[in-house]
Write an enzyme that holds these catalytic residues in place. Structure first.
Site, PDB file in Angstrom:
ATOM      1  CG  ASP A 191      -2.157   2.568   6.418  1.00  0.00           C
ATOM      2  OD1 ASP A 191      -2.362   2.347   5.197  1.00  0.00           O
ATOM      3  OD2 ASP A 191      -2.560   3.595   6.996  1.00  0.00           O
ATOM      4  CG  ASP A 226      -1.712   1.219   1.428  1.00  0.00           C
ATOM      5  OD1 ASP A 226      -2.352   1.660   0.466  1.00  0.00           O
ATOM      6  OD2 ASP A 226      -1.668   1.781   2.540  1.00  0.00           O
ATOM      7  CG  LEU A 227       1.743   5.496  -2.035  1.00  0.00           C
ATOM      8  CD1 LEU A 227       3.188   5.056  -2.111  1.00  0.00           C
ATOM      9  CD2 LEU A 227       1.293   6.067  -3.370  1.00  0.00           C
ATOM     10  CG  ASP A 228      -1.480   7.853   0.701  1.00  0.00           C
ATOM     11  OD1 ASP A 228      -0.973   8.974   0.865  1.00  0.00           O
ATOM     12  OD2 ASP A 228      -1.868   7.429  -0.402  1.00  0.00           O
TER      13      ASP A 228
END
Length: 245
Positions: free
Chosen positions: A200, A21-23
């Site tokens: 997250d 995932d990124l953010d």
């Protein structure tokens, strides 16, 4: 859930495929989506990891691929954007699910006026999906949830709500991070490797389930309940562990 003794080491790293995932996972959570950035040290780690794994590294995010590319430049990674509504394989070819963009425009028209009425909220139009943020107006959580429920109701056969951290997203019903991960894991150089997925948010739980079903490694970043088997407290801690590989 553990934070140590992960089954991935420098000796077997080339047997794994890495999906992130990124953010909140690679990029620390920012006040607005526009303020997010991936630290240069993390980009360096991703570049080295890509070489070690023969390119078996991908981003799986709710952001569109154009934003993913901007955040990880100068890298150009395999990825799935908009929760899997769009994807780009290792061959560089872009694909998108068929989505009723007129319905998306109608939901924007219904929700956009509320941003002026609720200072601190933000409506993000991603083309094939929407995100109604309330990180800077946490007292508007209930209002945002009700508003998005009403907006999506006429299109519930094609779109679904996806709650997240201080955001409610409206995404195509057939798009999911689980589907995106399964699709990527069927492609070379991912196929035949043990997947690792780090995320997250609530949006990542389906991805964790998909990776667990494939016998892979699941890592939750930050607090909160999760089906993931391992945990790191921050994106920086994840990057530091990856650097050891």
């Amino acid at each position: 859930m553990q934070s140590l003794s992960l089954p991935v080491t420098s000796e077997n790293v080339d047997k794994h495929a890495f999906l992130f995932d990124l953010d909140g996972t690679l990029a620390p959570i920012a006040a607005t989506p526009q303020q997010a950035h991936v630290p240069s040290e993390t980009l360096d780690v991703l570049a080295r990891l890509g070489k070690l794994t023969g390119g078996a590294i991908a981003i799986v995010s709710g952001r569109p691929l154009s934003q993913i590319d901007a955040l990880v430049q100068p890298l150009l990674l395999t990825g799935a954007g908009l929760h899997g509504a769009q994807w780009r394989g290792p061959d560089g070819v872009m694909h998108e699910l068929p989505v009723d963009t007129r319905a998306v425009a109608g939901m924007v028209e219904a929700l956009a006026p509320l941003v002026d009425r609720w200072p601190g909220t933000q409506l993000e139009h991603k083309g094939l999906s929407l995100a109604f943020h309330y990180r800077n107006a946490p007292d508007r959580e209930h209002d945002v949830r009700i508003a998005t429920e009403l907006a999506v109701a006429p299109h519930a056969d094609r779109f679904v709500l996806q709650p997240g951290k201080m955001v409610v997203e409206i995404k195509p019903r057939q798009a999911s991070k689980a589907g995106a991960i399964n699709r990527l894991m069927g492609m070379a150089p991912f196929a035949g490797r043990v997947p690792l997925f780090a995320g997250d948010d609530l949006t990542d739980e389906a991805g964790f389930q998909a990776v667990k079903s494939l016998g892979g490694v699941t890592i939750k970043i930050g607090e909160g309940e999760s089906v993931a088997d391992w945990r790191f407290p921050t994106p920086a801690a994840l990057a530091a562990w990856l650097a050891l590989l």
